[in-house]
Design a protein around this motif. Sequence first.
Motif, PDB file in Angstrom:
ATOM      1  N   UNK A  65      43.822  37.875  49.461  1.00 57.34           N
ATOM      2  CA  UNK A  65      44.897  37.437  48.916  1.00 57.34           C
ATOM      3  C   UNK A  65      44.577  36.247  48.261  1.00 57.34           C
ATOM      4  N   UNK A  66      43.817  35.108  48.923  1.00 59.74           N
ATOM      5  CA  UNK A  66      43.561  33.773  48.023  1.00 59.74           C
ATOM      6  C   UNK A  66      42.962  33.710  47.266  1.00 59.74           C
ATOM      7  N   UNK A  67      43.229  33.083  46.149  1.00 56.54           N
ATOM      8  CA  UNK A  67      42.754  32.600  44.606  1.00 56.54           C
ATOM      9  C   UNK A  67      41.369  32.456  44.973  1.00 56.54           C
ATOM     10  N   UNK A  68      40.380  32.958  44.577  1.00 52.78           N
ATOM     11  CA  UNK A  68      39.164  31.743  44.929  1.00 52.78           C
ATOM     12  C   UNK A  68      37.946  31.746  43.191  1.00 52.78           C
ATOM     13  N   UNK A  69      37.872  30.144  43.240  1.00 52.44           N
ATOM     14  CA  UNK A  69      38.010  29.313  41.640  1.00 52.44           C
ATOM     15  C   UNK A  69      36.396  29.059  42.473  1.00 52.44           C
ATOM     16  N   UNK A 104      44.741  28.867  47.653  1.00 51.73           N
ATOM     17  CA  UNK A 104      43.499  28.574  46.912  1.00 51.73           C
ATOM     18  C   UNK A 104      41.564  28.268  47.106  1.00 51.73           C
ATOM     19  N   UNK A 105      41.236  28.154  47.109  1.00 50.94           N
ATOM     20  CA  UNK A 105      40.112  27.496  46.753  1.00 50.94           C
ATOM     21  C   UNK A 105      39.100  27.377  46.136  1.00 50.94           C
ATOM     22  N   UNK A 106      39.036  25.912  45.626  1.00 60.20           N
ATOM     23  CA  UNK A 106      38.544  25.934  44.688  1.00 60.20           C
ATOM     24  C   UNK A 106      36.508  24.898  45.323  1.00 60.20           C
ATOM     25  N   UNK A 107      35.904  25.396  44.211  1.00 64.82           N
ATOM     26  CA  UNK A 107      34.706  26.047  45.208  1.00 64.82           C
ATOM     27  C   UNK A 107      34.043  25.135  44.205  1.00 64.82           C
ATOM     28  N   UNK A 108      32.956  23.945  44.085  1.00 65.90           N
ATOM     29  CA  UNK A 108      32.411  23.238  43.532  1.00 65.90           C
ATOM     30  C   UNK A 108      30.970  23.930  43.626  1.00 65.90           C
ATOM     31  N   UNK A 114      55.219  30.997  40.053  1.00 62.25           N
ATOM     32  CA  UNK A 114      54.890  33.258  40.149  1.00 62.25           C
ATOM     33  C   UNK A 114      54.622  33.501  41.134  1.00 62.25           C
ATOM     34  N   UNK A 115      55.691  33.072  42.004  1.00 60.95           N
ATOM     35  CA  UNK A 115      54.789  33.230  43.771  1.00 60.95           C
ATOM     36  C   UNK A 115      55.302  34.875  43.904  1.00 60.95           C
ATOM     37  N   UNK A 116      55.413  35.620  43.434  1.00 62.05           N
ATOM     38  CA  UNK A 116      55.869  36.700  43.821  1.00 62.05           C
ATOM     39  C   UNK A 116      54.679  37.600  42.904  1.00 62.05           C
ATOM     40  N   UNK A 117      53.895  37.486  42.410  1.00 64.35           N
ATOM     41  CA  UNK A 117      52.178  37.611  42.036  1.00 64.35           C
ATOM     42  C   UNK A 117      51.674  37.458  42.326  1.00 64.35           C
ATOM     43  N   UNK A 118      50.716  38.595  42.886  1.00 65.00           N
ATOM     44  CA  UNK A 118      49.601  38.305  43.310  1.00 65.00           C
ATOM     45  C   UNK A 118      48.420  37.549  42.550  1.00 65.00           C
ATOM     46  N   UNK A 119      47.377  36.408  43.021  1.00 70.20           N
ATOM     47  CA  UNK A 119      46.478  36.154  42.670  1.00 70.20           C
ATOM     48  C   UNK A 119      45.287  36.754  41.441  1.00 70.20           C
ATOM     49  N   UNK A 120      45.301  38.002  41.569  1.00 71.45           N
ATOM     50  CA  UNK A 120      44.391  38.470  41.257  1.00 71.45           C
ATOM     51  C   UNK A 120      45.731  39.166  39.298  1.00 71.45           C
ATOM     52  N   UNK A 121      46.789  39.496  39.990  1.00 66.63           N
ATOM     53  CA  UNK A 121      47.387  39.708  38.532  1.00 66.63           C
ATOM     54  C   UNK A 121      47.678  38.674  37.494  1.00 66.63           C
ATOM     55  N   UNK A 122      47.297  37.765  38.423  1.00 64.89           N
ATOM     56  CA  UNK A 122      47.859  36.065  37.647  1.00 64.89           C
ATOM     57  C   UNK A 122      46.895  36.053  36.902  1.00 64.89           C
TER      58      UNK A 122
END
Length: 192
Positions: free
Chosen positions: A59-63, A19-23, A155-163
């Motif tokens: 596959x990274x969650x980018x926020x 996961x990347x959190x970027x402000x 939810x370790x088996x669910x991809x970030x986009x699905x979350x």
Amino acid sequence: EEVNWLFAAEYADSMGVDLISSSVGYHAFDDPSLSYKYSDLNGKNSLISKAARLASEKGMAVICSAGNEGNNSWGKISTPADVAEVMTIGACDLKGFYTNFSSKGPSSDIRIKPDFSVPGYKVNVASPGGYYAGNGTSYSTPMFAGAFACLMGSLPYIKPDSIRKLLMRSASHFRYPDTLYGYGIPDFGLAY
């Protein structure tokens, strides 16, 4: 700075970051010839948007924060908040109402942005002297990112986009998203 963001994302990927959190957000530079026009904010033109999209595709969650331009002449989101795959976070107050400083959407290709609204007005922020009440999407974004990380861990088996899609369906404005709230305030418990 966009190049530095790309290098940081590449390094994060090499370390297995999820996961990347970027402000940060860009539209105007000291050299006006490098500045973006609103028409550029389609999630595909800027270097940082390309980097954020690639990080998401890996596959990274980018926020990313929507920005604090809502009550000035620019008014809109900037980049990389314009990327479709990036979860763009706007600010609301503690009662759930839009704050006028939170940057507005849509992207220039008319996609809903921000994606979600999270408290970013008079939120308690830790400081060396205790805490203070702060304002900004740089406060709402890490709160969302922390909760998103917890949901990813649950939810370790669910991809970030699905979350992300689960959160959209759980959010307060899911049936009527707009350019101020996006899909609204997410309900992480319901999404889970």
